[in-house]
Design a protein around this motif. Sequence first.
Motif, PDB file in Angstrom:
ATOM      1  N   ASN A  20      16.757  -4.926   8.706  1.00  0.00           N
ATOM      2  CA  ASN A  20      16.350  -4.773   7.314  1.00  0.00           C
ATOM      3  C   ASN A  20      14.833  -4.893   7.186  1.00  0.00           C
ATOM      4  O   ASN A  20      14.200  -4.110   6.470  1.00  0.00           O
ATOM      5  CB  ASN A  20      17.048  -5.823   6.455  1.00  0.00           C
ATOM      6  N   LEU A  21      14.246  -5.849   7.887  1.00  0.00           N
ATOM      7  CA  LEU A  21      12.805  -6.029   7.842  1.00  0.00           C
ATOM      8  C   LEU A  21      12.083  -4.799   8.379  1.00  0.00           C
ATOM      9  O   LEU A  21      11.115  -4.319   7.784  1.00  0.00           O
ATOM     10  CB  LEU A  21      12.397  -7.266   8.638  1.00  0.00           C
TER      11      LEU A  21
ATOM     12  N   ALA B 232       7.641   0.606   3.190  1.00  0.00           N
ATOM     13  CA  ALA B 232       6.371   0.231   2.564  1.00  0.00           C
ATOM     14  C   ALA B 232       5.222   1.064   3.116  1.00  0.00           C
ATOM     15  O   ALA B 232       4.342   1.497   2.368  1.00  0.00           O
ATOM     16  CB  ALA B 232       6.104  -1.258   2.777  1.00  0.00           C
ATOM     17  N   ARG B 233       5.226   1.296   4.432  1.00  0.00           N
ATOM     18  CA  ARG B 233       4.172   2.132   5.029  1.00  0.00           C
ATOM     19  C   ARG B 233       4.245   3.550   4.483  1.00  0.00           C
ATOM     20  O   ARG B 233       3.223   4.160   4.175  1.00  0.00           O
ATOM     21  CB  ARG B 233       4.302   2.151   6.553  1.00  0.00           C
TER      22      ARG B 233
ATOM     23  N   GLY C  80       2.029   7.697   1.072  1.00  0.00           N
ATOM     24  CA  GLY C  80       2.255   8.658   0.003  1.00  0.00           C
ATOM     25  C   GLY C  80       1.399   8.360  -1.208  1.00  0.00           C
ATOM     26  O   GLY C  80       0.860   9.260  -1.846  1.00  0.00           O
ATOM     27  N   ALA C  81       1.242   7.090  -1.538  1.00  0.00           N
ATOM     28  CA  ALA C  81       0.430   6.703  -2.692  1.00  0.00           C
ATOM     29  C   ALA C  81      -1.044   7.010  -2.430  1.00  0.00           C
ATOM     30  O   ALA C  81      -1.757   7.444  -3.330  1.00  0.00           O
ATOM     31  CB  ALA C  81       0.611   5.223  -2.992  1.00  0.00           C
ATOM     32  N   GLY C  82      -1.487   6.802  -1.219  1.00  0.00           N
ATOM     33  CA  GLY C  82      -2.881   7.106  -0.884  1.00  0.00           C
ATOM     34  C   GLY C  82      -3.159   8.586  -1.013  1.00  0.00           C
ATOM     35  O   GLY C  82      -4.192   9.001  -1.528  1.00  0.00           O
ATOM     36  N   ALA C  83      -2.233   9.421  -0.577  1.00  0.00           N
ATOM     37  CA  ALA C  83      -2.404  10.863  -0.689  1.00  0.00           C
ATOM     38  C   ALA C  83      -2.323  11.298  -2.142  1.00  0.00           C
ATOM     39  O   ALA C  83      -3.087  12.156  -2.588  1.00  0.00           O
ATOM     40  CB  ALA C  83      -1.333  11.579   0.130  1.00  0.00           C
ATOM     41  N   ALA C  84      -1.432  10.692  -2.918  1.00  0.00           N
ATOM     42  CA  ALA C  84      -1.283  11.059  -4.331  1.00  0.00           C
ATOM     43  C   ALA C  84      -2.512  10.620  -5.118  1.00  0.00           C
ATOM     44  O   ALA C  84      -2.972  11.338  -6.007  1.00  0.00           O
ATOM     45  CB  ALA C  84      -0.020  10.427  -4.905  1.00  0.00           C
TER      46      ALA C  84
END
Length: 59
Positions: free
Chosen positions: A21-22, A29-30, A35-39
């Motif tokens: 699970n970890l 999260a990675r 994805g957030a950095g690219a967006a």
Amino acid sequence: MSDQEFTMSREERLAARLRDNLKRRKAQARALEAGAGAADATVSESPDSPETGLSNPAA
């Protein structure tokens, strides 16, 4: 169940599942961060824009 899972104690099975699970959550999260950095680099929207589907009640 496989023979290995059957012979493992309850604590060992739980520990293995926690590790899996970890690993899964860290990978998730990675992926979200990547994805957030690219967006963020390509799209600049206000928090209450209609594209997000969310409103900013504090504004």
